[in-house]
Enzyme design. Structure first.
Site, PDB file in Angstrom:
ATOM      1  N   HIS A 290       0.843  -1.210   0.000  1.00 25.97           N
ATOM      2  CA  HIS A 290       0.000   0.000   0.000  1.00 25.97           C
ATOM      3  C   HIS A 290       0.871   1.249   0.000  1.00 25.97           C
ATOM      4  O   HIS A 290       1.832   1.354   0.754  1.00 25.97           O
ATOM      5  CB  HIS A 290      -1.023   0.002   1.139  1.00 25.97           C
ATOM      6  N   ASP A 302       6.451   0.944   6.292  1.00 27.45           N
ATOM      7  CA  ASP A 302       4.988   0.794   6.195  1.00 27.45           C
ATOM      8  C   ASP A 302       4.415   1.843   5.269  1.00 27.45           C
ATOM      9  O   ASP A 302       4.030   2.906   5.710  1.00 27.45           O
ATOM     10  CB  ASP A 302       4.383   0.893   7.602  1.00 27.45           C
ATOM     11  N   GLU A 336      -4.833   2.174   2.952  1.00 27.42           N
ATOM     12  CA  GLU A 336      -4.844   1.030   3.871  1.00 27.42           C
ATOM     13  C   GLU A 336      -4.945   1.503   5.318  1.00 27.42           C
ATOM     14  O   GLU A 336      -5.627   0.896   6.139  1.00 27.42           O
ATOM     15  CB  GLU A 336      -3.567   0.187   3.698  1.00 27.42           C
ATOM     16  N   GLU A 337      -4.238   2.598   5.637  1.00 25.95           N
ATOM     17  CA  GLU A 337      -4.064   2.955   7.049  1.00 25.95           C
ATOM     18  C   GLU A 337      -5.341   3.435   7.722  1.00 25.95           C
ATOM     19  O   GLU A 337      -5.574   3.128   8.880  1.00 25.95           O
ATOM     20  CB  GLU A 337      -2.970   4.024   7.197  1.00 25.95           C
ATOM     21  N   ASP A 364       3.284  -6.319   3.569  1.00 22.03           N
ATOM     22  CA  ASP A 364       2.986  -5.171   4.449  1.00 22.03           C
ATOM     23  C   ASP A 364       3.503  -5.433   5.862  1.00 22.03           C
ATOM     24  O   ASP A 364       2.894  -5.026   6.838  1.00 22.03           O
ATOM     25  CB  ASP A 364       1.473  -4.884   4.448  1.00 22.03           C
ATOM     26  N   HIS A 435       4.640   3.194  12.341  1.00 24.56           N
ATOM     27  CA  HIS A 435       3.783   4.357  12.580  1.00 24.56           C
ATOM     28  C   HIS A 435       4.471   5.451  13.390  1.00 24.56           C
ATOM     29  O   HIS A 435       3.820   6.155  14.163  1.00 24.56           O
ATOM     30  CB  HIS A 435       2.478   3.952  13.285  1.00 24.56           C
TER      31      HIS A 435
END
Ligand SMILES: [Zn+2]
Length: 472
Positions: A290, A302, A336-337, A364, A435
């Site tokens: 993604h 990510d 996606e997030e 991922d 993140h």
């Protein structure tokens, strides 16, 4: 000539590994369905192209350089941001430059959450600023902030047991990280559970192992039956400080200020590129990552890395002139997030051809040292991918484990009951940076990343080229 030596070593290792397997093959069929003829009669011709794909991948740092270019020139890529738009256009241009076919964007409308400025500080018993990140999709505070006494708790049972103390407080979940699956629920559903008892805001210990005062953002999920309260993650060091203050019996007061809000939905897109199959172009193997990320750090692990290594599978095939029987399609999903709308849009747009999807793969979980793949599918398919994975023993990426899938391929996989796969890597470092502002390309090793690309390339190529359809 370091590159050349690498290539030779890898080719040698692959041949030795396959030879070893051949010697053991009559006894290694396990409990799976016995194939009609020796599986190695179809596997053997793939040794040479697999070795070439691996050699081409590990013979350069192309994948890492491309990820560095993406993350340096665009940076992080939250849904609805101009940066994600730039990344989408860049991917399309670069895929065309690579010579991929049918390169295009598929429109997706995505939510646009904006963090704005934010801060948190301990007011009592002594002033300290907190290193924090608002949780994705959180509401904001009033402009003057929310100032309230903190109630420190360590799980949902304790929240329920102390429900009478919650009203008017900022509930702080201080639960040390064990695994992501175990700990993420406090971030995701903690705000609404606290809000039902009257909490005015929520703080959570960052969902990650000890770091260097690094907060981890990530999405929350508000329940429909609870007031929406602002929510933020704080660093583990700040969590420990609040815990110590509470343990001393101090009244701990925090002021939280967040401008977070949603704006109107925005246009975005999934990016698609292909190598069309030479015999059965309507049958498709999808490889994917993604392209969106959180709005801190650079979205390197990510999931910029997942995008690049799956895209690499096609670039490598093109580079050494391999055109499999079936089509190999790379999809760089959006959103996606904080919404998953890219994965749902793919399912909806491709509904008519989902049954022609032979396999969907998503990367991922970072692009550290590859171990192999997680796989979900029938026994015959598992037997086949196990044998394909033996072609990766030279780079020690030959494990096929329990189950595989991904958030973006999930909607399509569930709808059409498709075999699904995830790239599995040595993930020890992934949740340190997940993140966070520390999710940058320097955490990724170019050789490990090249091996990830090699593993995806070999698996995708062989499954797309098999004489029989995977699982039949
Ligand atoms: Zn991700």
């Amino acid at each position: 000539m370091v590159q050349r030596r690498w290539f030779d070593v890898v080719v040698t290792l692959v041949f030795v590994a396959v030879a070893t397997l051949e010697a053991r093959a009559p006894h290694s069929n396990g409990g799976g369905r016995p194939p009609a003829k020796s599986p190695l009669s179809w596997l053997a011709p793939y040794r040479e192209p697999a070795a070439r794909l691996i050699g081409e991948a590990v013979g350069s740092t192309f994948a890492w350089q491309r990820l560095a270019l993406l993350t340096d020139s665009v940076g992080n890529r939250l849904s609805g941001s101009p940066a994600l738009d730039r990344a989408i256009q860049w991917s399309i241009d670069e895929m065309k430059r690579d010579g991929l076919e049918n390169v295009h964007a598929e429109r997706v409308v995505v939510p646009k959450w904006v963090r704005g400025t934010e801060s948190a500080e301990i007011i009592e018993p002594a002033p300290h600023s907190l290193v924090m990140l608002g949780l994705g999709d959180s509401v904001g505070t009033p402009p003057e902030g929310i100032q309230a006494e903190v109630l420190t708790i360590h799980g949902f049972d304790e929240l329920d047991a102390r429900s009478g103390q919650v009203a008017g407080r900022i509930v702080f979940y201080n639960v040390p990280f064990t695994s992501y699956g175990d700990t993420v629920r406090f971030r995701a559903s903690g705000p609404s559970r606290a809000a039902r008892y009257g909490a005015v805001a929520m703080l959570v210990r960052s969902v990650g192992p000890e770091g260097l005062r690094t907060p981890h953002t990530g999405a929350l999920q508000y329940a429909s039956d609870a007031p929406k309260i602002p929510a933020a993650a704080i660093s583990t060091e700040d969590a420990d400080r609040i815990q110590r203050m509470s343990d001393r019996g101090s009244r701990v007061v925090v002021r939280l200020k967040m401008d977070a809000h949603f704006e109107a939905d925005a246009e975005s897109a999934n990016v698609v590129g292909e190598i069309r199959g030479r015999e059965r172009p309507d049958e498709v193997v999808v490889v994917s990552g993604h392209l969106d990320s959180w709005d801190v750090g650079a979205g390197a692990s990510d999931d910029g890395g997942g995008c690049i290594v799956t895209w690499e599978a096609l670039r490598l095939m093109k580079k050494i002139n391999l055109r499999p029987r079936r089509t190999v399609r790379v999809v760089l999903f959006t959103n996606e997030e904080n919404g998953g709308r890219g994965g749902m849009a793919y399912r909806d747009l491709h509904r008519g051809e989902l049954e022609k999807h032979v396999l969907m793969l998503e990367s991922d979980g970072g692009v550290f040292r590859p171990l192999g793949f997680g796989f979900t599918g029938n026994d015959a398919a598992r037997q086949t991918v196990r044998l394909v994975a033996t072609l990766l023993s030279g780079i020690a990426a030959d494990q096929i484990t329990g189950s595989g899938g991904g958030a973006d391929i999930g909607p399509s996989v569930q709808e059409a009951h498709l075999p699904s796969m995830s790239l599995e890597v040595d993930g020890g470092r992934y949740f340190l940076i997940h993140h966070t502002p520390a999710d940058t390309v320097d955490k990724i090793d170019a050789v490990e990343m090249a091996k990830c690309a090699a593993a995806v390339a070999v698996m995708a190529y062989v499954v797309a080229d098999l004489p029989h359809r995977l699982g039949e």
